[in-house]
Enzyme design. Structure first.
Site, PDB file in Angstrom:
ATOM      1  N   LYS A 206       0.869  -1.183   0.000  1.00  0.00           N
ATOM      2  CA  LYS A 206       0.000   0.000   0.000  1.00  0.00           C
ATOM      3  C   LYS A 206       0.904   1.230   0.000  1.00  0.00           C
ATOM      4  O   LYS A 206       1.505   1.577   1.001  1.00  0.00           O
ATOM      5  CB  LYS A 206      -0.890   0.028   1.257  1.00  0.00           C
ATOM      6  CG  LYS A 206      -1.957   1.127   1.165  1.00  0.00           C
ATOM      7  CD  LYS A 206      -2.255   1.801   2.490  1.00  0.00           C
ATOM      8  CE  LYS A 206      -1.336   2.934   2.832  1.00  0.00           C
ATOM      9  NZ  LYS A 206      -1.357   4.116   1.953  1.00  0.00           N
ATOM     10  N   GLU A 287       9.560   1.507  11.570  1.00  0.00           N
ATOM     11  CA  GLU A 287      10.587   2.553  11.642  1.00  0.00           C
ATOM     12  C   GLU A 287       9.879   3.895  11.602  1.00  0.00           C
ATOM     13  O   GLU A 287       9.130   4.173  10.674  1.00  0.00           O
ATOM     14  CB  GLU A 287      11.586   2.385  10.496  1.00  0.00           C
ATOM     15  CG  GLU A 287      12.426   1.115  10.625  1.00  0.00           C
ATOM     16  CD  GLU A 287      13.131   0.989  11.960  1.00  0.00           C
ATOM     17  OE1 GLU A 287      13.617   2.010  12.486  1.00  0.00           O
ATOM     18  OE2 GLU A 287      13.186  -0.131  12.504  1.00  0.00           O
ATOM     19  N   CYS A 321      13.658  11.472   8.071  1.00  0.00           N
ATOM     20  CA  CYS A 321      13.595  11.043   9.468  1.00  0.00           C
ATOM     21  C   CYS A 321      14.920  11.325  10.145  1.00  0.00           C
ATOM     22  O   CYS A 321      14.991  11.524  11.342  1.00  0.00           O
ATOM     23  CB  CYS A 321      13.252   9.567   9.540  1.00  0.00           C
ATOM     24  SG  CYS A 321      14.355   8.580   8.542  1.00  0.00           S
ATOM     25  N   GLU A 417       9.014  16.475  16.223  1.00  0.00           N
ATOM     26  CA  GLU A 417       9.457  16.324  14.830  1.00  0.00           C
ATOM     27  C   GLU A 417       8.653  17.282  13.953  1.00  0.00           C
ATOM     28  O   GLU A 417       7.435  17.191  13.885  1.00  0.00           O
ATOM     29  CB  GLU A 417       9.258  14.883  14.347  1.00  0.00           C
ATOM     30  CG  GLU A 417       9.827  14.680  12.953  1.00  0.00           C
ATOM     31  CD  GLU A 417       9.604  13.268  12.404  1.00  0.00           C
ATOM     32  OE1 GLU A 417       8.475  12.768  12.499  1.00  0.00           O
ATOM     33  OE2 GLU A 417      10.575  12.687  11.872  1.00  0.00           O
TER      34      GLU A 417
HETATM   35  P1  NAP Z   1       2.660   8.584   7.874  1.00  0.00           P
HETATM   36  O1  NAP Z   1       1.680   9.666   7.792  1.00  0.00           O
HETATM   37  O2  NAP Z   1       2.752   7.808   9.134  1.00  0.00           O
HETATM   38  O3  NAP Z   1       2.351   7.596   6.655  1.00  0.00           O
HETATM   39  C1  NAP Z   1       3.140   6.466   6.395  1.00  0.00           C
HETATM   40  C2  NAP Z   1       2.294   5.410   5.710  1.00  0.00           C
HETATM   41  O4  NAP Z   1       1.311   4.927   6.634  1.00  0.00           O
HETATM   42  C3  NAP Z   1       1.536   5.928   4.504  1.00  0.00           C
HETATM   43  O5  NAP Z   1       1.541   4.928   3.506  1.00  0.00           O
HETATM   44  C4  NAP Z   1       0.145   6.136   5.074  1.00  0.00           C
HETATM   45  O6  NAP Z   1      -0.873   6.080   4.113  1.00  0.00           O
HETATM   46  C5  NAP Z   1       0.048   4.959   6.012  1.00  0.00           C
HETATM   47  N1  NAP Z   1      -1.025   5.062   7.010  1.00  0.00           N
HETATM   48  C6  NAP Z   1      -1.658   6.166   7.465  1.00  0.00           C
HETATM   49  N2  NAP Z   1      -2.586   5.841   8.392  1.00  0.00           N
HETATM   50  C7  NAP Z   1      -2.536   4.493   8.523  1.00  0.00           C
HETATM   51  C8  NAP Z   1      -3.242   3.556   9.322  1.00  0.00           C
HETATM   52  N3  NAP Z   1      -4.166   3.911  10.202  1.00  0.00           N
HETATM   53  N4  NAP Z   1      -2.933   2.240   9.195  1.00  0.00           N
HETATM   54  C9  NAP Z   1      -1.977   1.837   8.335  1.00  0.00           C
HETATM   55  N5  NAP Z   1      -1.284   2.682   7.544  1.00  0.00           N
HETATM   56  C10 NAP Z   1      -1.551   3.994   7.640  1.00  0.00           C
HETATM   57  O7  NAP Z   1       4.129   9.115   7.570  1.00  0.00           O
HETATM   58  P2  NAP Z   1       4.588  10.023   6.340  1.00  0.00           P
HETATM   59  O8  NAP Z   1       4.058  11.397   6.524  1.00  0.00           O
HETATM   60  O9  NAP Z   1       4.316   9.315   5.060  1.00  0.00           O
HETATM   61  O10 NAP Z   1       6.159  10.020   6.523  1.00  0.00           O
HETATM   62  C11 NAP Z   1       6.822  10.881   7.403  1.00  0.00           C
HETATM   63  C12 NAP Z   1       7.219  10.162   8.671  1.00  0.00           C
HETATM   64  O11 NAP Z   1       7.990   9.012   8.340  1.00  0.00           O
HETATM   65  C13 NAP Z   1       8.110  10.987   9.574  1.00  0.00           C
HETATM   66  O12 NAP Z   1       7.689  10.835  10.899  1.00  0.00           O
HETATM   67  C14 NAP Z   1       9.489  10.375   9.355  1.00  0.00           C
HETATM   68  O13 NAP Z   1      10.376  10.568  10.431  1.00  0.00           O
HETATM   69  C15 NAP Z   1       9.143   8.953   9.165  1.00  0.00           C
HETATM   70  N6  NAP Z   1      10.214   8.222   8.478  1.00  0.00           N
HETATM   71  C16 NAP Z   1      10.972   7.349   9.196  1.00  0.00           C
HETATM   72  C17 NAP Z   1      12.004   6.661   8.604  1.00  0.00           C
HETATM   73  C18 NAP Z   1      12.853   5.705   9.388  1.00  0.00           C
HETATM   74  O14 NAP Z   1      13.568   4.918   8.778  1.00  0.00           O
HETATM   75  N7  NAP Z   1      12.799   5.726  10.703  1.00  0.00           N
HETATM   76  C19 NAP Z   1      12.266   6.862   7.246  1.00  0.00           C
HETATM   77  C20 NAP Z   1      11.466   7.756   6.539  1.00  0.00           C
HETATM   78  C21 NAP Z   1      10.436   8.420   7.162  1.00  0.00           C
HETATM   79  P3  NAP Z   1      -1.487   7.455   3.507  1.00  0.00           P
HETATM   80  O15 NAP Z   1      -0.382   8.060   2.742  1.00  0.00           O
HETATM   81  O16 NAP Z   1      -2.604   6.963   2.670  1.00  0.00           O
HETATM   82  O17 NAP Z   1      -1.918   8.286   4.667  1.00  0.00           O
END
Ligand code: NAP
Ligand code: MG
Length: 516
Positions: A206, A287, A321, A417
């Site tokens: 997804k 992560e 991140c 963050e």
């Molecule tokens: P996000 O809002 O948490 O979304 C990540 C994924 O989760 C998307 O595919 C999103 O789908 C999905 N999602 C949303 N709600 C969900 C639910 N209830 N159940 C299952 N999946 C769900 O994060 P983001 O804005 O894409 O990315 C930014 C974040 O990622 C930051 O916090 C960053 O630090 C973190 N990050 C961490 C790493 C690491 O390696 N630690 C690397 C990169 C990024 P939708 O897009 O459809 O909402």
């Protein structure tokens, strides 16, 4: 025989010929790749729905990159069922056969490397250099995990006694739900898809709703490289609509997620609940976020410190991140470092990333723009604004790189963050205090220390609690196979993507003992 692993080199854009090649790729993408529609893929079948997710260019908000069909709960369930059926054959394919598919996919991406990177420029607003690194990392994941799987194919050595032959082998786990973020739209999406695949699991991918087009193209690459039907299923959909369905399904075995702390913890909790008919415990790889610190010691090189802080804070507009959004600097060099970072920052151009001279592009979307601008307002209360502070969302979501000095270690902009181009400076009186401040958030992802003091390096190795710690450089830019990546504390399960232990998280170790 496979050649030894070597990471995909970055393109040197100072060379005219590479600039020309990239401009040509941008032209091709602009003319031929944009505006297409992509279906869902379940068990190899293309399914088109009326509801769509449309991907826009964050630098030109009305420009459509493409659209994907949008899964319903029913379609999400169907995808899990298809993956469960396909698992019964895929689990018995030879490791080398699975690895070869990844090698073929890597070769095919390399053939259109600049076009893929150009698409990342358009879909996520990445400057050339960042887009090029994202594509290189996607290739790295394919090459690295394929080799890892070949190495693990016969398990690991254990001891045998007389009259007894013992083996320790790895077997696939089951249906994997892969949920990537939008920020490393190619690399992380590809990595968390192919690691379970090459380990013998089947996958329901997804993609992030902001960046589904690169994912659709990647699934095509995998199919062309030979992934059989049902082994990879593609179900774009809103996380809040289909996320729970995918996570809760009793036939889901692994959830591999990269994204925010909020969504990651929700997945972790839900996956712990054993559903009716479920015959296993689910494995979660999560992560999550970061609030990453660069410490500058009193004898640290000021120029190196400034360059490292600048790169870490503002690369891809701070939307990593690993972004170094907090600089904790010893009082002796504090003023010099702040001044130099401001200088370097103000020499850079923020604008459309299609232009080679742009250092920083837009942030991903309207919601991010609002959130970051909100933090900038908070920053004005909490610190001294020394650079930037403004935004303009009339054409795209552009925010000037923003720097606050003299921020308290407990302030909001030092703790939360922001995921945007906002940097906070805090002054400390000693290395002890620097370590204390560095560790005072709930996150523990990356960190860097700029110092020439050997004793302080050794102390930081022990006492700076992050998954990826760097000395005398920036805290971003981990490379597959060189800097296995993952965080402590609320940054996640520390899975160490691109490292030697990663694939085993997707497999069950099996002990086999034969008596003669
Ligand atoms: P996000 O809002 O948490 O979304 C990540 C994924 O989760 C998307 O595919 C999103 O789908 C999905 N999602 C949303 N709600 C969900 C639910 N209830 N159940 C299952 N999946 C769900 O994060 P983001 O804005 O894409 O990315 C930014 C974040 O990622 C930051 O916090 C960053 O630090 C973190 N990050 C961490 C790493 C690491 O390696 N630690 C690397 C990169 C990024 P939708 O897009 O459809 O909402
Ligand atoms: Mg988009």
């Amino acid at each position: 025989m496979t050649t030894p692993y070597r990471h995909e080199p970055f393109t040197d854009f100072s060379l005219k010929e590479n600039q020309e090649a990239f401009k040509k790729a941008l032209k091709t993408v602009n003319k031929e790749w944009l505006g297409k529609e992509y279906p869902l893929i379940i068990n190899g079948e293309r399914i088109t729905t009326d509801a769509k997710i449309v991907s826009y260019n964050p630098a030109k908000k009305d420009e459509v990159i493409g659209s994907v069909s949008k899964a319903t709960k029913e379609l999400a369930e169907k995808a899990i069922e298809a993956a469960a059926t396909a698992f019964e054959t895929w689990r018995y394919t030879k490791a080398e056969e699975r690895a070869n598919i990844l090698f073929r996919a890597a070769a095919s991406i390399r053939r259109k490397k600049h076009e893929f990177s150009a698409l990342l420029v358009k879909e996520a607003g990445k400057p050339w250099k960042e887009a090029d690194a994202d594509t290189a990392e996607a290739i790295d994941f394919l090459e690295y995990y394929a080799r890892q799987m070949i190495e693990l194919a016969n398990g690991k050595p254990i001891n045998s006694r007389e009259g007894e032959y013992n083996q320790y082998i790895y077997t696939p786990t089951g249906v994997t739900v892969s949920i990537p973020p939008w920020n490393f739209l190619f690399a992380i999406m590809a990595g968390i898809t192919v690691a379970p695949l090459v380990s013998g699991n089947t996958v329901v991918l997804k993609p992030a709703s902001a960046t589904p087009i690169i994912a659709a193209l990647f699934v095509d690459v995998l199919e062309e490289a030979g992934v059989p039907k049902g082994v990879i299923n593609f179900v774009p959909g809103s996380g809040s609509e289909v996320g729970d369905t995918l996570v809760d399904h009793p036939k889901t075995s692994i959830i591999t997620f990269t994204g925010s702390r909020e969504v990651g913890t929700r997945i972790f909790e839900r996956a712990a609940v054993v559903q009716p008919g479920q015959q296993h415990l689910k494995q979660v790889i999560a992560e999550m976020g970061g609030k990453d610190t660069i410490i500058v010691d009193k004898d640290g090189d000021v120029e190196l410190a400034a360059q490292s802080i600048f790169t870490s804070a503002f690369g891809f507009a701070g939307q990593k991140c690993s972004a170094g959004s907090r600089a904790v600097v010893h009082a002796d060099v504090y003023d010099a470092v702040v001044e130099r970072v401001v200088e370097i920052t103000e020499e850079q151009i923020t604008g459309n990333p299609e232009s080679h001279s742009t250092y920083m592009g837009p942030v991903i979307d309207a919601a991010s723009y609002e959130k970051i601008m909100g933090y900038i307002e908070i920053g004005k209360e909490e610190g001294r604004l020394v650079s930037g502070g403004t935004g303009d969302d009339s054409k795209g979501f552009f925010i000037q790189p923003t720097i606050f000095a003299d921020v308290d270690a407990e302030a909001k902009i030092m703790q939360e963050e922001i995921f945007g181009p906002v940097l906070a400076f805090s002054k400390v009186a000693s290395f002890d205090e620097a370590l204390q401040v560095a560790n005072n958030t709930e996150y523990g992802l990356t960190g860097a220390v700029i110092t020439n003091n050997r004793a302080h390096i050794e102390r930081a190795k022990q006492e700076f609690h992050v998954g990826n710690l760097y000395f005398n450089r920036n805290c971003t830019g981990a490379i597959v196979g060189y800097h296995p990546f993952g965080g402590f504390k609320m940054s996640g399960t520390d899975s160490k993507a691109g490292g030697p232990d990663y694939l085993t998280l997707h497999m069950n170790a099996k002990t086999v003992s034969e008596t003669y």
